[in-house]
Motif scaffolding. Sequence first.
Motif, PDB file in Angstrom:
ATOM      1  N   ALA A 299       0.825  -1.207   0.000  1.00  0.00           N
ATOM      2  CA  ALA A 299       0.000   0.000   0.000  1.00  0.00           C
ATOM      3  C   ALA A 299       0.860   1.259   0.000  1.00  0.00           C
ATOM      4  O   ALA A 299       0.612   2.202  -0.760  1.00  0.00           O
ATOM      5  CB  ALA A 299      -0.925  -0.010   1.237  1.00  0.00           C
ATOM      6  N   LEU A 300       1.904   1.274   0.853  1.00  0.00           N
ATOM      7  CA  LEU A 300       2.772   2.435   0.893  1.00  0.00           C
ATOM      8  C   LEU A 300       3.513   2.631  -0.421  1.00  0.00           C
ATOM      9  O   LEU A 300       3.678   3.757  -0.908  1.00  0.00           O
ATOM     10  CB  LEU A 300       3.774   2.299   2.054  1.00  0.00           C
ATOM     11  N   GLY A 301       3.973   1.509  -1.014  1.00  0.00           N
ATOM     12  CA  GLY A 301       4.662   1.612  -2.296  1.00  0.00           C
ATOM     13  C   GLY A 301       3.758   2.144  -3.405  1.00  0.00           C
ATOM     14  O   GLY A 301       4.172   2.992  -4.207  1.00  0.00           O
ATOM     15  N   ILE A 302       2.533   1.652  -3.445  1.00  0.00           N
ATOM     16  CA  ILE A 302       1.588   2.105  -4.476  1.00  0.00           C
ATOM     17  C   ILE A 302       1.227   3.560  -4.268  1.00  0.00           C
ATOM     18  O   ILE A 302       1.101   4.340  -5.225  1.00  0.00           O
ATOM     19  CB  ILE A 302       0.338   1.196  -4.475  1.00  0.00           C
ATOM     20  N   HIS A 303       1.069   3.971  -3.019  1.00  0.00           N
ATOM     21  CA  HIS A 303       0.779   5.384  -2.744  1.00  0.00           C
ATOM     22  C   HIS A 303       1.933   6.284  -3.160  1.00  0.00           C
ATOM     23  O   HIS A 303       1.728   7.372  -3.702  1.00  0.00           O
ATOM     24  CB  HIS A 303       0.489   5.570  -1.252  1.00  0.00           C
ATOM     25  N   LYS A 304       3.176   5.813  -2.949  1.00  0.00           N
ATOM     26  CA  LYS A 304       4.342   6.583  -3.371  1.00  0.00           C
ATOM     27  C   LYS A 304       4.358   6.741  -4.895  1.00  0.00           C
ATOM     28  O   LYS A 304       4.643   7.814  -5.440  1.00  0.00           O
ATOM     29  CB  LYS A 304       5.626   5.894  -2.917  1.00  0.00           C
ATOM     30  N   ILE A 305       4.051   5.632  -5.597  1.00  0.00           N
ATOM     31  CA  ILE A 305       4.039   5.678  -7.062  1.00  0.00           C
ATOM     32  C   ILE A 305       2.959   6.621  -7.553  1.00  0.00           C
ATOM     33  O   ILE A 305       3.169   7.403  -8.497  1.00  0.00           O
ATOM     34  CB  ILE A 305       3.825   4.249  -7.631  1.00  0.00           C
ATOM     35  N   ARG A 306       1.784   6.596  -6.914  1.00  0.00           N
ATOM     36  CA  ARG A 306       0.692   7.477  -7.326  1.00  0.00           C
ATOM     37  C   ARG A 306       1.072   8.942  -7.156  1.00  0.00           C
ATOM     38  O   ARG A 306       0.687   9.784  -7.966  1.00  0.00           O
ATOM     39  CB  ARG A 306      -0.558   7.159  -6.501  1.00  0.00           C
ATOM     40  N   HIS A 307       1.807   9.238  -6.093  1.00  0.00           N
ATOM     41  CA  HIS A 307       2.186  10.637  -5.848  1.00  0.00           C
ATOM     42  C   HIS A 307       3.371  11.048  -6.697  1.00  0.00           C
ATOM     43  O   HIS A 307       3.674  12.231  -6.750  1.00  0.00           O
ATOM     44  CB  HIS A 307       2.503  10.845  -4.366  1.00  0.00           C
TER      45      HIS A 307
END
Length: 307
Positions: A299-307
């Motif tokens: 989840a944290l990795g995907i959120h980083k990619i989205r931002h």
Amino acid sequence: MPGGLVALLDDIAALTKLAAASLDDVGAAAGKAGSKALGVVVDDAAVTPRYVTGLSPKRELPIIGKIALGSIRNKLLILLPAALLLSAFAPWAITPLLMCGGAFLCFEGAEKVIGAFQGGHGAEETETFDDPAHLEQSKVAGAVRTDLILSAEIMAIALADVAAEPIWEQAIVLAIVGIGITVGVYGVVGLIVKLDDIGLHLAKKSSAAVRATGRGMVKAMPIVMEVLAIVGTAAMLWVGGGILLHGAEVLGWATPAHIVHHWGEVAAHALPAIGGLIGWAVGALAAGIVGLVVGGVLALGIHKIRH
């Protein structure tokens, strides 16, 4: 001639017994495979009621029925043939794909935990329609798309449990699991979304006890939905983590699964009176922790990619 007839009847009786035994085996396999999909089933039951919020109470059950039919189409017309082809031509891919589904379950569960700590799940996009029929159609289409993902996980879990069986038995087990889970889940969902209406109906009765029961049902509904959401999240993390542990063991990295098994045995020996229950609880808790850690990282990795 009579001897030949007797022999033929004996052969028919033997084949009948064999067929009955095969059906018993299929039923047992279907029950075992379906039970392993518990986390996805609970999550499905927790997610689906939100698709009828904001709509006319008279349309709630028809909409649930449409979603259920879409779910059966997903399972029998799309996922069942795909699963059988996979089993026949690429059985080596079953475990990695199952682990991908387990990782997705962990991600979904961790997203809900993170959202709860942040005070909500964030702003959700809402569509507005002037025509109620278009709104209903959009809701059903969205639910069926979500169901395709959840159904794929259910069928993958069931397939992994019967991958060594003959292809015809795999087909029957997957069909039984798919139909049985769909009927069970959407039957429960239909009951859940109508509990408040049932409570309101009972609250108008002449008996004071019945009226009190009805009012209690209405007041309990928000709590029921909250508990169902919590149980669904916990089940996703537990099942997803368990899938990852088992898959890693199958692929050659057995240490994490062995550690969890060891902890379960230690706990069971410490409390022999309820050793089986404690051993299972420790294993489920450990799998849930693994699911939360893996899901949190994703989840944290995907959120980083989205931002």
